[in-house]
Design an enzyme around this catalytic site. Structure first.
Site, PDB file in Angstrom:
ATOM      1  N   ARG A  94       0.788  -1.241   0.000  1.00 27.04           N
ATOM      2  CA  ARG A  94       0.000   0.000   0.000  1.00 27.04           C
ATOM      3  C   ARG A  94       0.815   1.284   0.000  1.00 27.04           C
ATOM      4  NH1 ARG A  94      -4.288  -2.591  -1.877  1.00 27.04           N
ATOM      5  NH2 ARG A  94      -5.477  -3.787  -0.345  1.00 27.04           N
ATOM      6  N   ASP A 119      -1.143 -12.909  -1.540  1.00 24.53           N
ATOM      7  CA  ASP A 119      -1.964 -11.788  -2.008  1.00 24.53           C
ATOM      8  C   ASP A 119      -2.382 -10.935  -0.816  1.00 24.53           C
ATOM      9  OD1 ASP A 119      -3.321 -10.039  -3.634  1.00 24.53           O
ATOM     10  OD2 ASP A 119      -4.984 -11.383  -4.089  1.00 24.53           O
TER      11      ASP A 119
END
Length: 445
Positions: free
Chosen positions: A65, A310
């Protein structure tokens, strides 16, 4: 500095034996077979009695992120979680803000990681409909591959033009890792679901909307393009039994086309939506029990090449709602190794196979230099794990910034006790050395 990890069960390259691992500075000095403590002087001796010593996990698929989405996660927070999970290397995905689709954005990520990452790092370069001309400027010794979104992307990263897809496959100088879902079919399924269930269908319908057919159709297209252009293709997070028919087993020689499974699809089924709701909403969707069982079988027959996570943290406030409103993605990194080893206890696969799928095969598939194995001269990236440590996971255990995990309430039978990264003892019985920084991963091309 010389360190000895002693009295351990060592698991490496298909073998399991009593022994010890000697570390000198940042590298493995020796692998000692046998139960007698090696002679010599060591600056530190770690007693690993009752524990297993494994090569550190290489996670080929994370979303940390940063930059741009750091309310959810950042490289510092997520690599701390990695340390607690025995993960010593990661490859981060390009759908950040800005997206990693320019050389400048790629360099900026490396600069952040050099300052903040507690473990070893690398970054995928993202394909778009218009940036294939940049591929020739990439230093292929620094990146694991090109990430291609053939469905379910943000911004302009969905490559949905046939001409652009062909250009990516024709010109990629390294492996292409593809997210495969057919967007047209998903959009049609969503329109139908909204007509039946309202503007935000309940998450129990997620696997109907992001269907098995949408996955198969897109994966088949990607495989066809890879065969046509001779491209190395790695399909991310395969979720269906039918898709597995598109992959050859990796037995001795590495196939041209390989598949990744991620931990969530090996643990959950669509029956869990009624219990966990959007906590297990991810793209591609968690699917049927039959699909999960097919994926589990493929862990040992060679059709699944690697297991990643993931890892895609969101704040719980982002996970409210149904198929439209709730964000897709979950926090899995910290518990991935313990969860896979618990599956080994349940007879799904062997501990040796866990090591193969989470360390050896990622290193071989991507050409990681000097990591992923317990070998003299290799970097000392090591996880020491204790079996029989039954514990029920809670959100309070989570080291990721988001502060939750879909595994809350699940009992795991293994615990990461020590993590070594480049010979540094970064995790010692629950205490992290926050001064440690990882290294940029090098790739052999």
């Amino acid at each position: 500095m010389e360190i000895l990890i002693d009295n351990a069960t060592v698991v490496n390259e298909g073998r399991r034996f009593k022994g010890a691992v000697a570390i000198e500075d940042d590298r493995i000095k020796d692998i000692i077979i046998g139960e007698g403590t090696p002679r010599g002087r060591f600056d530190k001796v770690v007693d690993a009695a009752g524990c297993f010593v494994l090569p550190g996990v290489i996670d080929d698929h994370v979303h940390f992120r940063e930059p741009g989405l750091t309310a959810k996660a950042d490289i510092a927070s997520e690599t701390r979680a990695a340390v607690y999970g025995g993960v010593t290397s990661f490859f981060d995905m390009p759908n950040t803000v800005p997206q990693t689709t320019t050389l400048e954005a790629l360099e900026a990520k490396y600069a952040i990681a050099a300052r903040e990452s507690r473990v070893n790092y690398s970054f995928f370069f993202g394909a778009t409909n218009t940036n294939a001309d940049l591929f020739g400027s990439l230093d292929v010794r620094r990146i694991p591959g090109i990430k291609l979104f053939m469905g379910s992307s943000t911004g302009n990263m969905l490559v949905d033009r046939q001409e652009a897809l062909e250009r990516v496959f024709a010109s990629a100088p390294v492996l292409v890792m593809a997210h495969c879902e057919d967007t047209g079919l998903i959009n049609a399924n969503m329109a139908r679901a909204k007509g039946m269930y309202g503007d935000d269908p309940d998450v129990v319908h997620h696997a109907e909307i992001r269907s098995a057919e949408a996955c198969y159709r897109s994966t088949e297209h990607a495989v066809r393009l890879a065969r046509r252009f001779g491209t190395r293709l790695h399909v991310a997070h395969v979720t269906t039994a039918r898709e597995l028919s598109l992959f050859e087993p990796w037995l001795d020689d590495m196939p041209q086309v390989t598949a990744e499974a991620v931990v969530a699809h090996l643990l959950f089924t669509e029956a869990d939506y009624s219990r966990l709701g959007a906590r297990i909403k991810c793209n591609p969707a968690v699917k049927s029990a039959d699909d999960r069982e097919a994926l589990r079988r493929a862990l040992t027959d060679g059709r699944i090449a690697v297991v990643g996570t993931d890892h895609a943290p969101h704040l719980l406030t982002d996970k409210q709602g149904g198929c439209c409103r709730a964000a897709s993605g979950m926090s899995m990194l910290q518990f991935s190794l313990a969860a896979m080893l618990t599956l080994a206890d349940e007879g799904v696969l062997s501990v040796e196979r866990v090591v193969e799928l989470m360390a050896h095969r990622p290193a071989r598939l991507f050409g990681v230099r000097g990591r992923g194995f317990l070998r003299p001269g290799y970097k000392a990236d090591i996880a020491v794990v204790r079996p029989g440590s039954r514990r029920t996971v809670t959100d309070g255990d989570v080291r990721s910034k988001c502060g939750w995990t879909p595994l809350a309430g699940r009992t795991l039978d293994w615990e990461v006790v020590h993590t070594f990264c480049n010979g540094r003892h970064v995790l010692n019985c629950g205490v992290i050395d926050d001064s440690v920084r990882g290294e940029e991963i090098e790739f052999e091309r």
